[in-house]
Scaffold this active site. Structure first.
Site, short mmCIF file in Angstrom:
data_model
loop_
_atom_site.label_atom_id
_atom_site.label_comp_id
_atom_site.label_asym_id
_atom_site.label_seq_id
_atom_site.Cartn_x
_atom_site.Cartn_y
_atom_site.Cartn_z
N ASP A 97 0.84 -1.19 0.00
CA ASP A 97 0.00 0.00 0.00
C ASP A 97 0.87 1.25 0.00
O ASP A 97 2.08 1.18 0.26
CB ASP A 97 -1.07 -0.05 1.09
CG ASP A 97 -0.53 0.10 2.49
OD1 ASP A 97 0.21 1.06 2.73
OD2 ASP A 97 -0.87 -0.75 3.35
N1 URA Z 1 -0.24 -5.25 4.87
C1 URA Z 1 -0.58 -3.95 4.78
O1 URA Z 1 -1.33 -3.46 5.61
N2 URA Z 1 -0.07 -3.22 3.77
C2 URA Z 1 0.77 -3.71 2.86
O2 URA Z 1 1.22 -3.00 1.96
C3 URA Z 1 1.12 -5.07 2.96
C4 URA Z 1 0.60 -5.81 3.98
#
Ligand code: URA
Length: 255
Positions: A113
């Site tokens: 993310d």
């Molecule tokens: N978990 C998350 O909250 N974000 C990521 O990018 C990967 C795993």
């Protein structure tokens, strides 16, 4: 005979983003494309896609870009996005401009993310990508999480239980591992990739992730030498290491 596939020179270089076939024809006419030091002027000639080709093939005196079938690791900086649908700079903007014009295109293997940093794999190899992201692959991914509140002490058991449900989801999560590093810091290893999974797991445990950084995928760890925004090509052993790595106890075959 090497048995390596053959491809027309103009198609190869157009696919690597060096220009249109017409532009490549002009570059060849000007003697700017060489193979082992010899100018290649006939762009219709077919070249064998051997492993050493990009080192032997030069454009304007520089080794050609890696051939199709590459895998990259990137130290994704927080703030860069993996999705064209999200606002903000893309992880692809961190690659050389020519690499963004390649065919097949380079895409991220799964996503991190926007605010998550760390190890992101990218490839133009569809088969490799699918092996990693397949829901059956269960490749371990390790994250370091900085937390708003001190850990309560029950998180490792909750995450390992195989009973934890994320808000709005009926199917419980696979068991995950948590290692306490300090009261506000933990490492988590996940074996699946649900949306914002690590952040939502800590939210389910009554906490909030302030910063999240992925340190490994399978048996491949992000090297300390790779600075934020940097990337490197994976060699054969590193590629294989992505697919290796310990299976979690709960996923090991029961005898
Ligand atoms: N978990 C998350 O909250 N974000 C990521 O990018 C990967 C795993």
């Amino acid at each position: 005979m090497s048995g390596a596939p053959l491809l027309r020179l103009d198609r190869l270089l157009a696919n690597l983003g060096y220009g249109s076939r017409r532009e490549i024809q002009e570059m060849a006419r000007q003697g700017r494309i060489t193979l082992a030091g010899e100018a290649l002027r006939d762009v219709e000639q077919r070249v064998a896609l051997t492993a050493d080709l990009s080192a032997r093939l030069s454009i304007d005196g520089e080794a050609a870009d890696p051939l199709p079938g590459l895998v990259l690791m990137m130290n994704k900086p927080a703030g860069a996005t993996c999705s064209h649908k999200e606002a903000g700079p893309l992880v692809y903007d961190l690659l050389p401009g020519r690499w963004r014009r390649r065919e097949p295109a380079i895409s991220s293997i799964g996503r991190l993310d926007k605010e998550t940093s760390g190890l992101l794999l990218l490839t133009d190899d569809g088969a490799f990508l699918h092996r990693i992201i397949s829901p059956r692959a269960h490749i371990p991914k390790r994250y370091l999480a900085e937390l708003e509140l001190p850990l309560r002490g029950n998180e490792a058991a909750v995450f390992a239980s195989g009973q934890l449900r994320l808000a709005g989801e009926a199917k419980p999560l696979l068991p995950a591992e948590l290692e306490v590093i300090s009261p506000h810091k933990a490492a988590v290893t996940l074996y699946e990739g649900r949306y914002h999974q690590a952040r939502r797991m800590f939210a389910a445990a009554g906490n909030r992730v302030l910063a999240l950084h992925r340190t490994s995928v399978g048996g491949l760890s992000l090297p300390d030498s790779l600075e934020a925004g940097g990337f490197a090509l994976l060699d054969t052993a590193q590629r294989a290491s992505v697919l290796s790595g310990p299976a979690p106890l709960a996923l090991e075959p029961r005898i």
